[in-house]
Every structure is written in structure tokens, then in C-alpha cells.
Design a protein around this motif. Structure first.
Motif, mmCIF file in Angstrom:
data_model
loop_
_atom_site.group_PDB
_atom_site.id
_atom_site.type_symbol
_atom_site.label_atom_id
_atom_site.label_comp_id
_atom_site.label_asym_id
_atom_site.label_seq_id
_atom_site.Cartn_x
_atom_site.Cartn_y
_atom_site.Cartn_z
ATOM 1 N N ASP A 380 43.148 18.777 -30.911
ATOM 2 C CA ASP A 380 42.773 20.167 -31.155
ATOM 3 C C ASP A 380 43.079 20.588 -32.589
ATOM 4 N N ILE A 381 42.158 21.357 -33.172
ATOM 5 C CA ILE A 381 42.421 22.019 -34.448
ATOM 6 C C ILE A 381 43.201 23.294 -34.151
ATOM 7 N N PRO A 382 44.257 23.604 -34.902
ATOM 8 C CA PRO A 382 44.959 24.866 -34.689
ATOM 9 C C PRO A 382 43.992 26.044 -34.774
ATOM 10 N N PRO A 383 43.942 26.920 -33.769
ATOM 11 C CA PRO A 383 42.969 28.027 -33.759
ATOM 12 C C PRO A 383 43.024 28.906 -35.002
ATOM 13 N N ALA A 384 44.216 29.026 -35.608
ATOM 14 C CA ALA A 384 44.336 29.861 -36.806
ATOM 15 C C ALA A 384 43.489 29.337 -37.953
#
Length: 416
Positions: A380-384
Motif C-alpha cells: 500500500d502507498i500511504p494515503p497521505a
């Protein structure tokens, strides 16, 4: 009775001499104590769990062991989470997995007062060990505390202050220890477990999630679940010791010590999500409306792609040279190392527009290929970072598109 005091100037002046004396007596007496001390049958072993504190290195809590014998007046904690802040190149060694942690021993009351003074709640679980097991554990810890044995290579998930305590107890209790079913019904990964602790420090959370790779997304099983102090505490609360004919609870009783002022971490006002989305809302419309302001956007692109490329270079260094297995196979390298390619286009656009445009198709194909790999491995890519990714795509597209000879000539004519 007045306390003994020592002039700090004296200590500084004769620091080497005092160190030699301390080392001499430490080496002389510690092995003798380890060999001669015989615990009484009244000795109790406790698992000590401290809640998270205000300092970054205390954010996951802490685990230690207490051995208390009222007859011999032995009352101390054994702490595998000790490190030296004054180590030369501390942060670099920590990042590369070369910082040595060690087992230290401290009078229990000193450790207790330190935790409570830092606003940390202490949970003491007294364990149902036999006198033989208690003596065996004491010898195990004393042997580990010797100068030649006390150091080890710390690792986030697989070798830390909590896993070391479990290993010590497992070495003594062995096959008779019965842990209940894993407390991970949600099938959380290592990353998901630590992210719940990192919520109050969003910038640290972002950095940690950037540099930790695919091994962090594995789901812990068995004893791997015991890498966090609170997880070990919960597992031991329901564990049993299976003897020949009987089964007894591992934890005999429990005491909780609450500090006067509990440690609280307050999240910053400027979180990554707020900063990056604000940048996104500002840059996208300005980039479209003032696309002909090449000198301004060139500086912006240099900063944006330079920072992202620097992060990609750091990820690569950690992947190749760090001793931590969790920094390998990091999919974030896909999009962070694309940035230097775009940065090259930004810097050399005027000198080689035709050559740059010829590079556009293979670069775009490479980006698509790497993006497919990225999504296939499920990291996952950090949502931020979502708005940052969109900015990279937007500015990268503008750089390559405006390097096309026909468009660049038309843009120059319109600007004149």
C-alpha cells in the motif's frame, strides 16, 4: 544521613580513571554474583509492561522482567531495550541496523519510578514459575547480562526487547507453555499493527511506511505475534503452564501502577494529509492557468522531483545496505526513482527538446510497467501521499508534453 555527592568537575577530569575502576569492579563482581546467588523459594518473576511514552523511542511501549526475592533482597529488572544515545553516528547506525542494543539490569524501584515519572502506566504480571524454573531463568539472565553476551542486533519485528523476553521465558518453560489461539482475527499485518501506535506522530508514520518494504505487509503467525509489549501481555494473560497432571495459569496475579500525569502525544496541526492536499489544491489550477511561466515552474519541479528522488535514493540505500530485512523489496522505489528522470527533463528541456521528446514513449511505458508491478505485489502507498502522486503525474506530463517540438514552438509564439 547526608547523601554522598561527587563534584562533576572531578568526574570529568578523571573520567578515564573512574571508568577503568568501574569496569574493573564490574567485571570482578558480576560473574561471582551470577555464580553464587541462590534464590529462595519465595522468589517471584514478573513480566513488566510499560505503556507508550512521550518520546519517539517509547511509542510502542516496553517489556522487561522483574526478579524479586525478599530473602536475599534481590529486586531488579532486566531490560533488553537499552541503547546508548552517545554512540558515534547514532542515527545512521540505527537506520542501517548496526546500532547495538544490550541487556541492562536496574533496581526495580528505579525503573518503576522512571516509568511513572514519564507518565507511563506499568502492568506487572507475576508468573507461576516453579523455584527450579525461577533459578534457571535467573542464571539465563545473569549470563546474558555479562559484557561479552549482553549485546545484540536489534530488528523491528523479529528481535527486540519483547521478543527477547519471550525467548528467555520460553527457554525456561519450554514445551509446557501453552499459549491460547492467536489474537489476530482481523489478519493484521506487521505494518497495520505498528500504524495504530504511530497515529499521534503522522510525519513519523509517513516516513516509516515509506522506508519499510514488502516484508512489513506479511501477517505475523505463532510467536511472531509477540513482537509488541501489549501483544505479549495479552497472550500471557490467558496462557497456561501444562505440567504432568495439572494445568495452571501462567499469570498468578496482576498489579497496575498508574502515573499521576499520564503521557499523551498530541498530533501536530500540520499533518502530511493537510499539507499535501493543500499543495495539490493550489498547484493543479495554477499549473493549468500559468503553464507558460516556465522559470517559475522549473524551480517548483526541481524542488518537487528533487525531494521525491532523494527519498527514492534513500529507499535504495536502505534496501541494498541496511541490515534490516524489513527495508528490502520496497515497492515505493517504483514511483520515487521515476522523479530523477523527470528532473533530468526539466533541467535539460531547452537544450535537447527533440531528444527529450523521443525519450517520452519509452519512459511512459517504463512507468506503466513499474506501476503494474507495484500494484501486483500489494504494497500500500500511504494515503497521505495520494495528492503527491497526482502532482508528480501532472507535472511530469506537463514536462514531457511541453518538450514536444511543435507544442514548445507554439507556446513560445503565444508567449511573445
Amino acid at each position: 544521613m547526608p547523601l554522598l555527592t561527587v563534584d562533576p568537575c572531578f568526574i570529568y577530569k578523571y573520567k578515564k580513571f573512574c571508568t577503568l575502576i568501574a569496569v574493573f569492579f564490574g567485571v570482578l563482581t558480576t560473574p561471582l554474583w551470577a555464580q553464587q546467588a541462590q534464590l529462595s523459594s519465595e522468589t517471584k518473576v514478573s513480566l513488566i509492561t510499560a505503556s507508550p511514552g512521550n518520546e519517539l523511542y517509547t511509542i510502542f511501549g516496553h517489556t522487561a522482567l522483574r526478579i524479586y526475592d525478599p530473602k536475599t533482597e534481590i529486586d531488579r529488572t532486566y531490560n533488553y531495550g537499552t541503547f546508548d544515545f552517545d554512540t558515534k553516528g547514532f542515527y545512521w547506525k540505527f537506520a542501517m541496523g548496526n546500532l547495538r542494543y544490550f541487556l541492562s539490569t536496574t533496581p526495580y524501584e528505579n525503573a518503576k519510578n522512571t516509568y511513572l515519572g514519564d507518565g507511563r502506566t506499568i502492568t506487572e504480571q507475576r508468573l507461576n514459575l516453579s523455584p527450579e524454573q525461577t533459578q534457571q531463568l535467573f542464571r539465563y539472565l545473569q549470563t546474558n547480562a555479562r559484557p561479552e553476551n549482553r549485546y545484540y542486533s536489534y530488528e523491528f519485528f523479529y528481535d527486540n526487547c519483547t521478543t527477547r523476553v519471550y525467548e528467555a521465558l520460553n527457554a525456561v518453560i519450554g514445551d509446557s507453555l501453552r499459549l491460547q489461539k492467536p489474537i489476530n482475527p482481523a489478519k493484521n499485518s506487521f505494518r497495520q499493527f505498528i500504524n495504530s501506535y504511530l497515529e499521534p506522530v503522522p510525519w513519523v508514520k509517513l516516513g516509516v511506511n515509506l522506508v519499510l518494504g514488502l516484508p512489513t505487509d506479511e501477517i505475523p503467525s505463532g510467536s511472531e505475534m509477540l513482537f509488541l509489549p501489549n501483544l505479549l501481555k495479552k497472550r500471557f494473560a490467558n496462557a497456561k503452564i501444562q505440567n504432568a497432571d495439572t494445568s495452571v495459569a501462567l499469570v498468578d496475579d496482576q498489579t497496575i501502577y498508574t502515573p499521576a500525569n499520564k503521557a499523551v502525544l498530541n498530533p501536530p496541526v500540520l499533518t502530511p494529509k493537510l499539507v499535501f492536499w493543500s499543495l495539490f489544491v493550489l498547484v493543479i489550477p495554477l499549473g493549468i492557468a500559468f503553464s507558460n511561466k516556465q522559470s517559475l515552474w522549473r524551480w517548483f519541479d526541481c524542488v518537487l522531483f528533487g525531494i521525491v528522488g532523494g527519498i527514492g535514493f534513500l529507499i535504495l540505500i536502505l534496501w541494498l545496505f541496511s541490515a534490516y530485512p524489513t527495508t528490502t523489496w520496497n515497492a515505493n522505489i517504483v514511483w520515487t526513482l521515476i522523479a530523477p528522470i523527470i528532473l533530468y527533463v526539466v533541467i535539460h528541456k531547452k537544450k535537447c527538446r527533440l531528444q527529450t521528446w523521443k525519450l517520452t514513449e519509452p519512459v511512459i511505458l517504463g512507468i506503466v510497467f513499474m506501476a503494474m508491478i507495484f500494484f501486483l505485489i500489494h504494497q500500500d502507498i500511504p494515503p497521505a501521499l495520494y495528492p503527491v502522486l497526482v502532482l508528480l503525474i501532472f507535472r511530469g506530463w506537463m514536462c514531457f508534453f511541453m518538450s514536444k517540438p511543435k507544442y514548445a514552438t507554439l507556446l513560445e509564439v503565444n508567449s511573445n
